[in-house]
Scaffold this active site. Structure first.
Site, PDB file in Angstrom:
ATOM      1  N   CYS A  48       0.851  -1.182   0.000  1.00  0.00           N
ATOM      2  CA  CYS A  48       0.000   0.000   0.000  1.00  0.00           C
ATOM      3  C   CYS A  48       0.894   1.243   0.000  1.00  0.00           C
ATOM      4  O   CYS A  48       1.785   1.364   0.844  1.00  0.00           O
ATOM      5  CB  CYS A  48      -0.906  -0.002   1.227  1.00  0.00           C
ATOM      6  SG  CYS A  48      -1.877   1.517   1.392  1.00  0.00           S
ATOM      7  N   ASP A  55      -0.424  -5.742   0.484  1.00  0.00           N
ATOM      8  CA  ASP A  55      -1.731  -6.031  -0.108  1.00  0.00           C
ATOM      9  C   ASP A  55      -1.602  -7.346  -0.866  1.00  0.00           C
ATOM     10  O   ASP A  55      -0.571  -7.614  -1.491  1.00  0.00           O
ATOM     11  CB  ASP A  55      -2.155  -4.926  -1.083  1.00  0.00           C
ATOM     12  CG  ASP A  55      -2.648  -3.681  -0.377  1.00  0.00           C
ATOM     13  OD1 ASP A  55      -3.359  -3.820   0.635  1.00  0.00           O
ATOM     14  OD2 ASP A  55      -2.337  -2.567  -0.842  1.00  0.00           O
TER      15      ASP A  55
END
Length: 135
Positions: A48, A55
Site C-alpha cells: 500500500c 496487499d
C-alpha cells in the site's frame, strides 16, 4: 571476505530473475482462430503506498491472443516483481494490463485484480483492452 559473505552479497537466482521481470511471448500457434486464454495468479502481492502494509490479490487474466501468446513462467515472474512495489490497487491493475498489452498485442484482454479485504474493505479492480470477439 569469506565465501558465505560473498554469497550473501549476491542476489539470489529468484531475486535476479524477478528484478528483470521480462514478459516473454511466443508466436500464436493458431492466429486465424479466435480463442480465449484464462490465467489465474493467486499470490499477487504489492505494498500500500499510503500505509506500507502488504496487499494481497488474486489476478484473473482472460484474453484473446493476437500475434503473440504470453509465456506462463514469464508472467509469474513479472507479477512477482510487484512484491516490494508501493502501488495502489487501481494503478497496479492498469499498469499490469498496459504492460501485457504492449508485450503480446492481444485482440482483447481483461484483467481482474481481486484484493483481499483489509480494514473491512474489499476491492476488485477490472480493466480491459480491445473488443472481445465471439469464439
Amino acid at each position: 571476505m569469506s565465501s558465505t559473505e560473498a554469497q550473501a552479497s549476491k542476489p539470489l537466482y529468484g531475486e535476479r530473475v524477478i528484478a528483470e521481470g521480462e514478459l516473454i511471448c511466443f508466436d500464436n500457434p493458431r492466429p486465424e482462430r479466435p480463442y480465449e486464454i484464462s490465467i489465474e495468479l493467486p499470490e499477487f502481492t504489492c505494498q500500500c503506498p499510503f500505509s506500507g502494509y502488504p496487499d494481497f490479490a488474486v489476478l484473473r487474466l482472460l484474453y484473446q491472443p493476437g500475434p503473440r501468446v504470453i509465456e506462463l513462467k514469464a508472467i509469474k515472474l513479472y507479477v512477482n516483481s510487484y512484491r516490494n512495489c508501493s502501488i495502489s490497487h487501481e494503478e497496479a491493475a492498469n499498469k499490469i494490463l498496459d504492460d501485457l498489452v504492449v508485450a503480446c498485442d492481444p485482440v482483447w484482454m481483461q484483467l481482474e485484480a481481486d484484493f483481499n479485504p483489509r480494514g473491512n474493505v474489499h476491492t476488485v479492480v477490472r480493466v480491459s483492452h480491445g473488443s472481445r470477439q465471439p469464439c
